[in-house]
Design a protein around this motif. Structure first.
Motif, PDB file in Angstrom:
ATOM      1  N   LEU A  29       0.841  -1.185   0.000  1.00 57.88           N
ATOM      2  CA  LEU A  29       0.000   0.000   0.000  1.00 57.88           C
ATOM      3  C   LEU A  29       0.876   1.234   0.000  1.00 57.88           C
ATOM      4  O   LEU A  29       1.889   1.281   0.693  1.00 57.88           O
ATOM      5  N   VAL A  35      -4.908  -0.314   5.564  1.00 55.90           N
ATOM      6  CA  VAL A  35      -5.872  -0.015   4.509  1.00 55.90           C
ATOM      7  C   VAL A  35      -6.674   1.232   4.868  1.00 55.90           C
ATOM      8  O   VAL A  35      -7.284   1.319   5.940  1.00 55.90           O
ATOM      9  N   ALA A  37      -9.514   2.834   2.732  1.00 52.17           N
ATOM     10  CA  ALA A  37     -10.217   2.489   1.499  1.00 52.17           C
ATOM     11  C   ALA A  37     -11.520   3.259   1.361  1.00 52.17           C
ATOM     12  O   ALA A  37     -12.066   3.799   2.329  1.00 52.17           O
ATOM     13  N   ASN A 241      -5.563   4.388  -0.192  1.00 43.84           N
ATOM     14  CA  ASN A 241      -4.642   3.420  -0.794  1.00 43.84           C
ATOM     15  C   ASN A 241      -5.315   2.154  -1.307  1.00 43.84           C
ATOM     16  O   ASN A 241      -4.651   1.282  -1.872  1.00 43.84           O
ATOM     17  N   THR A 242      -6.643   2.034  -1.112  1.00 46.05           N
ATOM     18  CA  THR A 242      -7.359   0.815  -1.503  1.00 46.05           C
ATOM     19  C   THR A 242      -8.783   1.172  -1.911  1.00 46.05           C
ATOM     20  O   THR A 242      -9.361   2.123  -1.377  1.00 46.05           O
ATOM     21  N   ARG A 244     -12.572  -0.877  -2.327  1.00 45.74           N
ATOM     22  CA  ARG A 244     -13.370  -2.107  -2.195  1.00 45.74           C
ATOM     23  C   ARG A 244     -14.438  -2.024  -3.279  1.00 45.74           C
ATOM     24  O   ARG A 244     -15.240  -1.078  -3.303  1.00 45.74           O
ATOM     25  N   ILE A 281      -2.813   2.022  -6.071  1.00 46.39           N
ATOM     26  CA  ILE A 281      -3.959   1.726  -5.218  1.00 46.39           C
ATOM     27  C   ILE A 281      -4.270   0.242  -5.345  1.00 46.39           C
ATOM     28  O   ILE A 281      -4.179  -0.332  -6.426  1.00 46.39           O
ATOM     29  N   ARG A 282      -4.618  -0.377  -4.230  1.00 48.34           N
ATOM     30  CA  ARG A 282      -4.942  -1.798  -4.237  1.00 48.34           C
ATOM     31  C   ARG A 282      -6.453  -2.013  -4.314  1.00 48.34           C
ATOM     32  O   ARG A 282      -7.235  -1.123  -3.958  1.00 48.34           O
ATOM     33  N   CYS A 283      -6.855  -3.198  -4.745  1.00 43.63           N
ATOM     34  CA  CYS A 283      -8.275  -3.512  -4.957  1.00 43.63           C
ATOM     35  C   CYS A 283      -8.704  -4.718  -4.123  1.00 43.63           C
ATOM     36  O   CYS A 283      -8.023  -5.751  -4.113  1.00 43.63           O
ATOM     37  N   ILE A 284      -9.822  -4.569  -3.450  1.00 45.91           N
ATOM     38  CA  ILE A 284     -10.519  -5.689  -2.822  1.00 45.91           C
ATOM     39  C   ILE A 284     -11.780  -5.940  -3.633  1.00 45.91           C
ATOM     40  O   ILE A 284     -12.627  -5.049  -3.767  1.00 45.91           O
ATOM     41  N   LEU A 336      -5.620  -6.959  -3.716  1.00 44.90           N
ATOM     42  CA  LEU A 336      -5.309  -7.146  -2.302  1.00 44.90           C
ATOM     43  C   LEU A 336      -6.098  -8.306  -1.708  1.00 44.90           C
ATOM     44  O   LEU A 336      -5.609  -9.021  -0.840  1.00 44.90           O
TER      45      LEU A 336
END
Length: 503
Positions: A29, A35, A37, A241-242, A244, A281-284, A336
């Motif tokens: 991240l 997280v 988000a 940073n994330t 959802r 950026i991370r993805c859930i 993520l």
């Protein structure tokens, strides 16, 4: 979304082969923090309350799938009733309407409908002209499909597919034998129709309401404009940073999912991963809508409020969706985690069925570590919160939420994620300062969650639910970074465990 005082707790597995230590951080991240988000709600899974205008062009839009109606004979002054809630007989005999007299619509076209009872049976009229309406059919059919003619005063005529109108007889029966075409005066074939509830505005209602061609156009415009690369730039600049990302089960069948669902969500999700990677950026991925609906809500794409998910066929199909998402995104640098199921109904989905599903979804052979528990916190949706003052709401965050988080954080169990929360409450006369205090306290408490948090949602026609509006108007003020807790190597994979927490 949280209902009543139930804390829906979902969990997702983050694919790493490393067992975490008691002190940890989420590697990858930006800022090397926990997280922070935002949910991209209302984008790939439709929720009409987020953007009501999506439904504005549907003809006869007050009679969508799942609309609850009651029918009252104008001559008998009595309601049509499904005796015992379904599975018995239909009468026109009740002076007062309740659940037995409430029917849920299944929309066939803007003027053709099927009527479903409380227990799930469908009204049907077998035998053509002169048939009596019964409620023993477990599935809809042509004999259970009716034309509904409505005037501007809420009066309706109901006609069988063969062209005969239903009427209420003096024997309190509903029979297809009215002679000729009725007028709108007080006659046996005229009923007053009351719309009791029209609360479901999800993917099913939109697609079936417009029809495939028009719905495809509406959703293409929506998916191309509601979330764009510019939004990822905005999130990055404000320390998020994330993301959802809620998705529906039909994404696994793109570009031609089963009717009435509309393809195109897979391309949009691919775009989101590309945009996310551009901004570190991370993805859930959150399976928000499972086949058959796991909670009967519009955000799980329920047709009529029924919960049909906990059966072997639906579970098998859901596992196929998870397999599809893993196979497509497991190697994506921006991934993520994948959340196996959003908000299953505690009242309807048996816990042993849910645990069995999670165990099957967890056949990844990476051990029991890297599990994240997802809690959704709202000071809404229950009378408990209605009369609370701003101070009461803030104290509840400290006394209840903070205490629960401290217990979960110290339990030597899964990481803790506040996967949905919002800077909104039931305080009707709150000032900007009140909202700022409420948001500040929530951020203070939720920053302590060992995995992090996700605001619901990025964009919403209701301003206080809209993260972007809150930031631009300074109702929600983010600090530069939450406190770090150093974790080794959480990268990505699939969901495992879910529990229901009750306050």
């Amino acid at each position: 979304m949280e209902l009543v005082l139930t804390k829906w707790v979902c969990a997702f597995l983050l694919c790493s082969w490393l067992i975490f230590s008691p002190i940890y951080s989420v590697v990858g991240l930006h800022g090397d923090s926990k997280v922070r988000a935002v949910n991209l709600g209302g984008w790939l899974v439709v929720e009409g309350w987020i953007k009501p205008s999506l439904f504005d062009g549907i003809p006869n839009g007050d009679m969508l799938d799942g609309t609850e109606v009651q029918l009252k004979s104008v001559t008998l002054a009595k309601y049509v009733s499904a005796e015992n809630g379904g599975g018995a007989s239909v009468s026109v005999s009740r002076d007062v309407a309740s659940s037995w007299e409430t029917l849920r619509l299944w929309r066939v076209s803007e003027s053709e409908f099927q009527f479903r009872t409380l227990q799930g049976q469908f009204l049907t009229c077998d035998g053509g002209e002169g048939c009596s309406v019964s409620e023993i059919a477990v599935s809809p059919s042509t004999s259970g499909t009716f034309y509904v003619e409505e005037n501007i005063y809420g009066r309706v005529h109901i006609k069988t597919m063969s062209g005969t109108y239903l009427q209420a007889t003096m024997a309190n029966q509903l029979v297809a034998n009215y002679p000729g075409k009725p007028g709108w005066d007080d006659n046996a074939a005229t009923f007053e129709m009351t719309i009791v509830a029209n609360n479901l505005h999800g993917d099913y209602q939109l697609a079936n309401g417009y029809g495939h061609s028009k719905a495809k156009d509406v959703l293409k415009r929506h998916r191309n404009s509601f979330i764009t690369i510019g939004d990822f730039n905005f999130l990055y600049r404000h320390g998020i940073n994330t993301v959802r990302i809620p998705v529906g089960w039909w994404i696994a069948y793109d570009p031609d999912p089963p009717a009435p669902f509309i393809g195109g969500t897979l391309e949009a999700l691919d775009n989101a991963f590309s945009w996310a990677q551009s901004y570190n950026i991370r993805c859930i991925i959150d399976l928000h809508a499972a086949p058959g609906s796991q909670n009967g809500m519009e955000h799980s794409a329920s047709r009529d409020g029924s919960i049909d998910w906990p059966n072997p066929d639906s579970i098998s199909q859901t596992l196929h969706v998870i397999d599809f998402l893993i196979s497509r995104y497991a190697k994506q640098p921006a991934l993520l985690g994948i959340e196996l199921l959003n908000e299953p109904s505690a009242a309807t989905v048996p816990l042993d069925t849910l645990v069995s599903y999670y165990k099957q979804g967890y056949q990844a052979n990476i051990g029991s570590h890297n599990i994240v528990v997802d809690l959704h916190y709202y000071n809404l949706f229950d009378n408990f919160f209605v009369s609370m003052s701003p101070t009461d709401n803030i104290q509840f965050i400290y006394k209840s939420r903070e205490t629960q988080l401290q217990a979960l954080n110290s339990a030597n169990g899964p990481l803790v994620f506040i996967g949905e929360w919002v800077n909104e409450w039931n305080v009707t006369s709150a000032s900007q300062s009140d909202y700022q205090d409420f948001g500040r306290v929530q951020l203070e408490v939720y920053n302590a969650a060992s995995f992090g948090w996700a605001y619901w949602t990025l964009k919403n026609d209701r301003p206080h639910w809209d993260f972007e509006w809150n930031i631009r108007n300074k109702y929600l003020q983010l600090s530069s970074s939450p406190n770090k807790r150093n974790v080794n190597g959480l990268v990505l994979l699939v969901l495992l465990f879910s529990l229901h927490y009750i306050l």
